[in-house]
Design a protein around this motif. Structure first.
Motif, PDB file in Angstrom:
ATOM      1  N   ASP A 644       0.836  -1.208   0.000  1.00 35.25           N
ATOM      2  CA  ASP A 644       0.000   0.000   0.000  1.00 35.25           C
ATOM      3  C   ASP A 644       0.870   1.257   0.000  1.00 35.25           C
ATOM      4  N   GLU A 645       1.979   1.213   0.745  1.00 30.84           N
ATOM      5  CA  GLU A 645       2.901   2.349   0.764  1.00 30.84           C
ATOM      6  C   GLU A 645       3.504   2.568  -0.621  1.00 30.84           C
ATOM      7  N   GLU A 647       2.147   1.709  -3.467  1.00 34.76           N
ATOM      8  CA  GLU A 647       1.098   2.242  -4.348  1.00 34.76           C
ATOM      9  C   GLU A 647       0.962   3.758  -4.186  1.00 34.76           C
ATOM     10  N   GLN A 648       0.968   4.220  -2.940  1.00 32.84           N
ATOM     11  CA  GLN A 648       0.851   5.664  -2.704  1.00 32.84           C
ATOM     12  C   GLN A 648       2.033   6.422  -3.317  1.00 32.84           C
ATOM     13  N   SER A 649       3.230   5.862  -3.177  1.00 35.95           N
ATOM     14  CA  SER A 649       4.413   6.512  -3.755  1.00 35.95           C
ATOM     15  C   SER A 649       4.315   6.551  -5.275  1.00 35.95           C
ATOM     16  N   GLU A 651       1.574   6.541  -7.072  1.00 42.08           N
ATOM     17  CA  GLU A 651       0.555   7.523  -7.460  1.00 42.08           C
ATOM     18  C   GLU A 651       1.144   8.932  -7.470  1.00 42.08           C
TER      19      GLU A 651
END
Length: 664
Positions: A644-645, A647-649, A651
């Motif tokens: 999830d971390e 994915e955020q990076s 994005e």
């Protein structure tokens, strides 16, 4: 070119391959002599090495090549791996010597098990299993934490001539069920819990769920109860480990054929279904004993520590079997390189237990370097008895190697091998001849491994050119026999693409001095506007930046250029520069070191990288997230929350905008 046989099958004789590896100034050193002989006269070389093993019956033939590519070593011989690892040393007077040192900073406990104690515990557990009907050829699955009982269980299975399959303790029930169905074990050995840092992880509920999901139902489990979490037992199926062993009649070693399987070890497959790598008894022992002496330079009685897990091939080869076959002392460590309690954990272990050599993954040292960049904690410990550091599991970046060399002041050996090979393909063989270190290279092919580099047309590459790394058959002893119940899948995966060779699926080169370089998995070679570029080469540049503790580069889809490289960097503790500044500097560095052709423009700073529990960075999964592709949550992932971390990076730099959920 039509009608010509593949290069690997036709062009390079043992003499030619030897000539490729030889530097004229090195012709008389022991490494070169051993390498030359291992390729020219493999039966003589390995037949001589096999004299160090105890055989109930010697072989009819050192090498059987009648069913290529399934070569067999020491055909007709009979032996027992547990006898060679335990009983033999007791009979030779090593009974009082430490066999296993257990050190658990997560429970603040430890113990030492002598060879006498080990023989007693292994033979009693084997007796308990025999009473449940376990015999030669049966499978026993182990689902264990990093405690001595994991090694004791492996040896006890080998004692009976049965076949063990170790699965990581804590593996998800669905993944465990797949392995139960494939191996069809008669019995499962497990423990009530594992401990991850400060978290107690009960195993029994996951094991019960896996058995419920499985079509194959093992007859019994034997559970080792740990005080941190007791397991609820199922009457009639589950036995208490200590109770069963205490009342069992000790079992003797059962002779098996050298070519009989010792274990099945599952490794991830490209289809998502695990591949069960099968290792034999005889060749495995010969190879590991030889490697302890000539690769690692470890003598009987010395302490050798492989900071790994028994669930990995490193744990099989160099926590359990290699050191014990050698009459050395092995270390079972239940802890981490940092956080248990600090980044000096490894130094404390080496000093306290008088460890001669450490074998670990580069990621462990990157973690230590990140937390303690100046190695201040190292100054607290006496390291005078420490002789060498060995790194494997992922490519060792030169910055990490240089940091280790500078601070430890001992040889730092980056060596390369795979689950399938069982031991090193390339290494600096300290027991033969220590070569100068070239950061980024695992030095030279180990005797027995006819390593070559082939291009896309299957032709040999010139020195210094990147291609597919392959090993000419026959593979030396200790390599995989086949895949469990899947001979054709084995041929398709490893032998069909390059006839006459084993496909490593790694890309790399061999330089003019015979040094091998493993750049990346062949599927990590990215194609940028027609240029084939190694992500490993770019990672090497990123890692050289003084503020970067760890990094990864993946190839992401691009409509114009096909693929573009995308970088992830973790910063060292104490870095005060802005993220934008560090990113600008590493982009400039790649342009300077590799050139504009790399098209390296996008990079993101992350707190941590997703890894397997052995420390391999999950680049393929990261790539799927970036490209919005479906992916299966890797069974061996250390912490799923990291995805999830990531994915955020992603994005934040324009990727992963519509990521699909992982496939369960």
């Amino acid at each position: 070119m039509e009608g010509r046989p593949p290069a690997c099958a036709r062009s390079t004789s043992p003499d030619q391959r030897v000539a490729k590896q030889r530097n004229l100034s090195d012709m008389t050193n022991p490494y070169q002599q051993a390498y030359d002989r291992s390729l020219k006269d493999p039966t003589g070389f390995w037949g001589e090495a096999a004299q160090s093993v105890h055989w109930y019956k010697t072989w009819d033939k050192v090498l059987d090549d009648s069913n290529k590519p399934f070569y067999r070593w020491f055909v007709g011989a009979e032996t027992n791996t547990c006898y060679n690892a335990v009983d033999r040393h007791v009979k030779d007077g090593r009974g009082k010597q430490a066999a296993i040192i257990y050190d658990s900073p997560v429970t603040n406990t430890g113990r030492t098990i002598s060879y006498d104690d080990l023989l007693d515990q292994v033979s009693r557990l084997a007796g308990a299993m025999a009473a449940l009907g376990v015999g030669k050829g049966d499978r026993v699955l182990l689902y264990m934490p990093m405690i001595p009982e994991a090694v004791i269980g492996m040896l006890a299975v080998a004692r009976l001539g049965a076949i063990h399959s170790v699965v990581f303790g804590g593996f998800a029930p669905s993944e465990l069920a797949v392995r139960i169905n494939d191996a069809q074990p008669k019995l499962i050995l497990s423990a009530s819990c594992g401990i991850e840092g400060s978290k107690v992880l009960p195993y029994k509920p996951m094991l019960d769920e896996a058995i419920a999901m499985s079509e194959h139902k093992p007859g019994h489990t034997i559970m080792y109860q740990r005080p941190q979490a007791r397991a609820e037992m199922t009457a009639g199926r589950d036995l208490d480990w200590e109770e069963a062993a205490a009342k069992a009649k000790p079992a003797d070693c059962v002779p098996v054929k050298a070519t009989d399987p010792l274990y099945i070890l599952y490794t991830s497959g490209t289809t998502g279904q695990p591949k069960g790598v099968v290792r034999d008894n005889g060749g495995h022992m010969v190879a590991l004993l030889w490697s302890m002496k000539y690769v690692y330079d470890i003598k009987p009685g010395e302490v050798f520590w492989a900071a790994s897990d028994v669930g990995w091939v490193v744990g099989h080869s160099y926590i359990c079997y290699g050191p014990l076959l050698n009459g050395s002392t092995t270390v079972v460590y239940e802890g981490k390189p940092v956080g248990t309690p600090d980044a000096g954990a490894f130094w404390r272990m080496i000093s306290q237990h008088k460890i001669a050599s450490l074998f670990t993954a580069p990621t462990a040292f990157r973690a230590i370097k990140r937390e303690d960049p100046n190695a201040e904690l190292l100054k607290k410990y006496d390291m005078t008895g420490f002789r060498a550091l060995f790194l494997a599991g992922e490519r060792s970046d030169p910055d990490t190697i240089n940091w280790a060399v500078t601070n430890l002041k001992v040889p730092v050996v980056d060596h390369w091998w795979q689950t399938e090979t069982g031991w090193a393909i390339a290494a600096n063989c300290l027991g033969l001849h220590e070569f100068p270190i070239k950061p980024g290279s695992p030095t030279k092919p180990v005797p027995g491994w006819g390593l070559e580099v082939l291009d896309e047309g299957h032709q040999p590459c010139e020195a210094g050119k990147v291609g597919s790394l392959v090993v000419r058959l026959p593979l030396p002893p200790g390599a995989l026999l086949t895949l469990w119940n899947a001979d054709q899948r084995c041929v398709d995966a490893y032998y069909s693409e390059f006839p006459g060779c084993y496909k490593t699926a790694d890309a790399g080169m061999i330089d003019e001095d015979g040094y091998a370089y493993v750049m990346s998995r062949t599927d990590d070679i990215i194609n940028v506007a027609g240029h084939r570029l190694s992500t490993g080469g770019m990672e090497e540049v990123l890692a050289s930046h003084p503020d970067v503790a760890e990094c990864a580069v993946i190839g992401v889809a691009d409509q114009l250029k096909g693929q573009l490289p995308l970088g992830f960097i973790c910063l060292k503790a104490g870095v005060t520069k802005s993220h934008d500044q560090v990113i600008a500097e590493v982009v400039k560095l790649v342009r300077e070191k590799i050139g504009p052709v790399a098209a390296f423009k996008t990079c993101t700073v992350v707190n941590r990288l997703p890894k397997t529990r052995s420390g391999k960075i999950l680049r393929g999964t990261m790539q799927k997230i970036a490209d919005n592709q479906e992916f299966k949550m890797p069974a061996t992932i250390d912490d799923p929350a990291i995805l999830d971390e990531i994915e955020q990076s992603l994005e934040g730099v324009g990727y992963a905008k519509a990521r699909k959920e992982p496939v369960e």
